[in-house]
Design a protein around this motif. Sequence first.
Motif, PDB file in Angstrom:
ATOM      1  N   SER A   1       0.810  -1.221   0.000  1.00 41.45           N
ATOM      2  CA  SER A   1       0.000   0.000   0.000  1.00 41.45           C
ATOM      3  C   SER A   1       0.840   1.267   0.000  1.00 41.45           C
ATOM      4  CB  SER A   1      -0.935   0.013   1.215  1.00 41.45           C
ATOM      5  OG  SER A   1      -0.166   0.045   2.412  1.00 41.45           O
ATOM      6  N   ASP A   2       2.032   1.242   0.559  1.00 42.65           N
ATOM      7  CA  ASP A   2       2.875   2.431   0.627  1.00 42.65           C
ATOM      8  C   ASP A   2       4.315   1.990   0.479  1.00 42.65           C
ATOM      9  OD1 ASP A   2       3.792   4.962   0.916  1.00 42.65           O
ATOM     10  OD2 ASP A   2       3.524   5.083   3.074  1.00 42.65           O
ATOM     11  N   ASP A   3       4.959   2.430  -0.585  1.00 42.65           N
ATOM     12  CA  ASP A   3       6.336   2.040  -0.883  1.00 42.65           C
ATOM     13  C   ASP A   3       7.052   3.268  -1.435  1.00 42.65           C
ATOM     14  OD1 ASP A   3       8.674   0.800  -1.353  1.00 42.65           O
ATOM     15  OD2 ASP A   3       7.959  -0.545  -2.911  1.00 42.65           O
ATOM     16  N   VAL A   4       8.071   3.740  -0.715  1.00 42.32           N
ATOM     17  CA  VAL A   4       8.776   4.965  -1.094  1.00 42.32           C
ATOM     18  C   VAL A   4      10.270   4.737  -0.971  1.00 42.32           C
ATOM     19  CG1 VAL A   4       9.174   7.410  -0.558  1.00 42.32           C
ATOM     20  CG2 VAL A   4       6.875   6.447  -0.369  1.00 42.32           C
TER      21      VAL A   4
ATOM     22  N   GLN B   1       9.703   3.785  -6.124  1.00 44.71           N
ATOM     23  CA  GLN B   1       9.384   2.743  -5.145  1.00 44.71           C
ATOM     24  C   GLN B   1      10.140   1.485  -5.488  1.00 44.71           C
ATOM     25  OE1 GLN B   1       5.006   2.457  -5.861  1.00 44.71           O
ATOM     26  NE2 GLN B   1       5.376   0.287  -6.133  1.00 44.71           N
ATOM     27  N   LEU B   2      10.237   0.566  -4.507  1.00 44.28           N
ATOM     28  CA  LEU B   2      11.065  -0.634  -4.663  1.00 44.28           C
ATOM     29  C   LEU B   2      10.260  -1.859  -5.039  1.00 44.28           C
ATOM     30  CD1 LEU B   2      13.429  -0.184  -1.578  1.00 44.28           C
ATOM     31  CD2 LEU B   2      13.904   0.390  -3.954  1.00 44.28           C
ATOM     32  N   LEU B   3       9.078  -2.061  -4.454  1.00 46.39           N
ATOM     33  CA  LEU B   3       8.276  -3.260  -4.669  1.00 46.39           C
ATOM     34  C   LEU B   3       7.183  -2.993  -5.685  1.00 46.39           C
ATOM     35  CD1 LEU B   3       7.897  -4.391  -0.946  1.00 46.39           C
ATOM     36  CD2 LEU B   3       9.670  -5.051  -2.580  1.00 46.39           C
ATOM     37  N   SER B   4       6.710  -4.064  -6.268  1.00 48.31           N
ATOM     38  CA  SER B   4       5.611  -3.976  -7.245  1.00 48.31           C
ATOM     39  C   SER B   4       4.290  -4.129  -6.523  1.00 48.31           C
ATOM     40  CB  SER B   4       5.754  -5.054  -8.316  1.00 48.31           C
ATOM     41  OG  SER B   4       6.969  -4.891  -9.030  1.00 48.31           O
ATOM     42  N   SER B   5       3.305  -3.341  -6.920  1.00 51.49           N
ATOM     43  CA  SER B   5       1.975  -3.384  -6.320  1.00 51.49           C
ATOM     44  C   SER B   5       0.945  -3.675  -7.411  1.00 51.49           C
ATOM     45  CB  SER B   5       1.657  -2.061  -5.627  1.00 51.49           C
ATOM     46  OG  SER B   5       1.744  -0.993  -6.542  1.00 51.49           O
TER      47      SER B   5
ATOM     48  N   LEU C   1      -2.776  -6.522 -13.437  1.00 53.12           N
ATOM     49  CA  LEU C   1      -2.270  -5.246 -13.890  1.00 53.12           C
ATOM     50  C   LEU C   1      -1.456  -4.601 -12.782  1.00 53.12           C
ATOM     51  CD1 LEU C   1      -2.158  -3.000 -16.012  1.00 53.12           C
ATOM     52  CD2 LEU C   1      -4.262  -2.072 -15.004  1.00 53.12           C
ATOM     53  N   ARG C   2      -0.196  -4.358 -13.082  1.00 49.95           N
ATOM     54  CA  ARG C   2       0.690  -3.780 -12.079  1.00 49.95           C
ATOM     55  C   ARG C   2       0.422  -2.281 -11.973  1.00 49.95           C
ATOM     56  NH1 ARG C   2       7.251  -4.025 -12.046  1.00 49.95           N
ATOM     57  NH2 ARG C   2       6.916  -3.092 -14.093  1.00 49.95           N
ATOM     58  N   GLN C   3       0.208  -1.822 -10.758  1.00 50.32           N
ATOM     59  CA  GLN C   3      -0.076  -0.404 -10.534  1.00 50.32           C
ATOM     60  C   GLN C   3       1.201   0.429 -10.520  1.00 50.32           C
ATOM     61  OE1 GLN C   3      -2.284  -0.360  -6.895  1.00 50.32           O
ATOM     62  NE2 GLN C   3      -4.172  -1.104  -7.841  1.00 50.32           N
ATOM     63  N   ALA C   4       2.277  -0.069  -9.893  1.00 54.44           N
ATOM     64  CA  ALA C   4       3.555   0.641  -9.849  1.00 54.44           C
ATOM     65  C   ALA C   4       4.635  -0.365  -9.514  1.00 54.44           C
ATOM     66  CB  ALA C   4       3.526   1.773  -8.828  1.00 54.44           C
ATOM     67  N   GLY C   5       5.885   0.033  -9.738  1.00 53.78           N
ATOM     68  CA  GLY C   5       7.020  -0.831  -9.455  1.00 53.78           C
ATOM     69  C   GLY C   5       8.297  -0.018  -9.394  1.00 53.78           C
ATOM     70  N   PHE C   6       9.438  -0.728  -9.396  1.00 53.69           N
ATOM     71  CA  PHE C   6      10.733  -0.060  -9.323  1.00 53.69           C
ATOM     72  C   PHE C   6      11.010   0.705 -10.608  1.00 53.69           C
ATOM     73  CE2 PHE C   6      15.426  -0.180  -9.795  1.00 53.69           C
ATOM     74  CZ  PHE C   6      15.731   0.656  -8.724  1.00 53.69           C
ATOM     75  N   LEU C   7      11.232   2.013 -10.477  1.00 54.42           N
ATOM     76  CA  LEU C   7      11.451   2.935 -11.597  1.00 54.42           C
ATOM     77  C   LEU C   7      10.264   2.985 -12.536  1.00 54.42           C
ATOM     78  CD1 LEU C   7      15.209   2.211 -12.466  1.00 54.42           C
ATOM     79  CD2 LEU C   7      14.281   3.981 -10.971  1.00 54.42           C
ATOM     80  N   ALA C   8       9.121   2.612 -12.033  1.00 54.12           N
ATOM     81  CA  ALA C   8       7.915   2.650 -12.857  1.00 54.12           C
ATOM     82  C   ALA C   8       6.763   3.191 -12.009  1.00 54.12           C
ATOM     83  CB  ALA C   8       7.584   1.245 -13.389  1.00 54.12           C
TER      84      ALA C   8
ATOM     85  N   ILE D   1       9.902   3.174 -16.863  1.00 53.84           N
ATOM     86  CA  ILE D   1      10.607   2.234 -17.733  1.00 53.84           C
ATOM     87  C   ILE D   1       9.709   1.089 -18.166  1.00 53.84           C
ATOM     88  CG2 ILE D   1      12.825   2.810 -16.676  1.00 53.84           C
ATOM     89  CD1 ILE D   1      12.626   0.231 -15.064  1.00 53.84           C
ATOM     90  N   ASP D   2       8.516   1.019 -17.604  1.00 55.32           N
ATOM     91  CA  ASP D   2       7.552  -0.035 -17.939  1.00 55.32           C
ATOM     92  C   ASP D   2       6.242   0.623 -18.352  1.00 55.32           C
ATOM     93  OD1 ASP D   2       6.124  -2.328 -18.275  1.00 55.32           O
ATOM     94  OD2 ASP D   2       6.134  -2.927 -16.156  1.00 55.32           O
ATOM     95  N   ASP D   3       5.880   0.455 -19.608  1.00 56.90           N
ATOM     96  CA  ASP D   3       4.641   1.057 -20.103  1.00 56.90           C
ATOM     97  C   ASP D   3       3.418   0.207 -19.825  1.00 56.90           C
ATOM     98  OD1 ASP D   3       6.257   3.039 -21.049  1.00 56.90           O
ATOM     99  OD2 ASP D   3       6.302   2.311 -23.130  1.00 56.90           O
ATOM    100  N   GLU D   4       3.591  -0.975 -19.211  1.00 57.10           N
ATOM    101  CA  GLU D   4       2.468  -1.879 -18.962  1.00 57.10           C
ATOM    102  C   GLU D   4       1.823  -1.646 -17.599  1.00 57.10           C
ATOM    103  OE1 GLU D   4       1.325  -3.753 -21.295  1.00 57.10           O
ATOM    104  OE2 GLU D   4       2.963  -3.249 -22.679  1.00 57.10           O
ATOM    105  N   ILE D   5       2.215  -0.624 -16.889  1.00 59.09           N
ATOM    106  CA  ILE D   5       1.603  -0.343 -15.582  1.00 59.09           C
ATOM    107  C   ILE D   5       0.321   0.460 -15.786  1.00 59.09           C
ATOM    108  CG2 ILE D   5       3.868  -0.390 -14.461  1.00 59.09           C
ATOM    109  CD1 ILE D   5       3.744   2.673 -14.381  1.00 59.09           C
TER     110      ILE D   5
END
Length: 508
Positions: free
Chosen positions: A308-311, A337-341, A348-355, A397-401
Motif C-alpha cells: 500500500s505504501d512504498d517509497v 518505489q522498490l516493490l511492485s503493487s 495489472l501492475r499499478q507501480a514498481g521499481f522505476l515505474a 521504464i515499464d509502459d504496462e503499468i
Amino acid sequence: MKRIVIIFLFWCLGWTGCLFAQDTVTFVPVVNTSEVDSGSLQDTVMTIDERDLPDLRSRLEELNVDYQSPIPLNERLRKLLTKDELRMSPEATWLIASFYDRSNQFGPDVTFRDTIIVNPLFLPILFKGNYLPKNLVFYDTKALDPKYKPAPLMPNDTIAAFKDYFMAQASADSAHRYVETHYPMYFRYTQASLPQDAVKAKVIKKEITEDFPLVVTKDVTFDDVTAPTKFIPERRYWTSHFESSLQVAQNYISPNWHKGGTSSLNLNNREYFIYNYERGKVKIANELEIKNNVYTAPNDTLRSYKVSDDVFRIHTNIGFLAFSKWYYTLDSEFKTQLLSSYGENSDLRQAGFLAPFSINASLGMKYDLNKTFKKKNKSLSFNVNIGALAYTFKKTIDDEIDLGRHFQKKEGTEEYKTKQHQFGSTINATLNFQFNKNISWYSRFYYNTSYTHIEGEWENRFTFAWSRFFSSNITLNMRYDDGVAKNEDFDSYLQINELLSFGFNYKW
C-alpha cells in the motif's frame, strides 16, 4: 676497732681530694714491690698535662668522616612509608550486616507469611501496667456539646468500615484483662523491662596516615615552568543520524463474526538516514528514506499480500548562508518505489521499481531553525526550502503499468504521456518537534506546481516511545494530484493513508 676503721676512711678521702685538686694527672704503673726497691719505684711515676689530651669534638668528627646531612622527604619515600588504609574484609562486612539484619532473627523454616503478626494475642503475654480502662469517665461527655451539631466530615459508612477492627481490638483487650485478673502467673515480660533503644553500630574511624614533617630547602619558583599545550579538539564537519522502525498491526476476525470481515496483518517498515555537512557558510543536507507497507490480502485470489505504501527517496540540499538563518540553495530529489503493487484480483501492475520515477531540481532560498528549550529533552527543528525556479522530470521504464495513476493523457487522444517535463515552483518543508523524551512529531510537506497542475504531499507521524526499543506510531499521509485520473469509487484528487502500529524502534 671502730675508731681504726673511721680513721682509715678519712685517710683515703684525703688522698683522693689531693689527686683531684692537682692540675696534672699522675700515672703509676703497677709493679711488684718485692723485686723493686723504693728508689726505682719513685723514678717510674709519670706526670701528664690535661691540655695534651685530644679534644672530644675533634675526635668525634674524625670518627664520622662519612656523615651526611638528612635528605628531605620526597614523594617516593612518602609512598614507601605510608601505610595501607585499614579496611574490613568482605567476610567481616557480610557477618556484621547479617547480624543487624532483622530478617535473620527468623529460622530457615519460617516463610514470609509467618513473619506477619496479625494479632498480639498470639505473642507472649506482656504486662503493660495500665490498670484503668480507657473509657473511664466521671462526668457526662455530652454536657458541653452545642445544641446544633454539624454533620461529620467523614461519612458514617466510612466510620462503619472500621467497626470490625474496633470490635476485634476490644475483644483482645478484654481477653488480656481477664488473664491479668485471674492468671497473673502467666506474665513473663513487662513493658518496662523491654529494651527502649535500638542497638546502633558505632563507626570507628582511625587515621592510618601520619603527618610527616616536610623540610623546605629552597623557594619554589615557576619562572622556568612552561604552560601545558592548549588542547584543541578536532572539529567534526560531517554529522549523521539514523532511524529504523518495524511496526506491526494485526486484526483477527473469526469466520462467524456477526458483522463479517476478514483478518489481516499489517507490516510497516521505515529506514531513515541523514548525513549532513556544515563548515563556515556552507551547509549540505543529505537524506535517504525507505518506507514499505505490506499487508495480507485474504480477498485476493491471485496473491496473499499487497503493498500500500512504498517509497524510495533521496534528497540533497546545498546551501550558502545569505543572512541570519537564510541560505541560497540548490535542492534536488529523486523518488520512486522498490516493490511492485497490484490491484485486488488483477494482474495489472499499478507501480514498481522505476515505474515511474521522478527527479526534481530547484533554485531558491531555505530557512533553517534549530531551537532548544529549558525543559529537558524538548527541541524543535524546522526548515523550509522555497524553490522559485524548479524543474521536474517524470518517466517510467515499464509502459504496462496503470498509467492513469501517474500520468496525464495526451491532448485529443486516449494515450498517456510516459515522459513529462515540467517547469514551475517547489516548496519542501520538514518539521521535527520533540515534546519530551517519549513523544515526538515528524511532519514533511511537499508542494510542486507547474502553474497548470498541482502535486502535494503532507506526511505526519506521531511517535510514542514506551522504551528505548519499542514504540507506537500514528501515521497520516495525505496527497493531492490533479494531474491523474480520478478513481471510480472515490471521486476526489485527495488521497489519504492512515495507519496505527506498534513495534520496534531504534535511533542513533
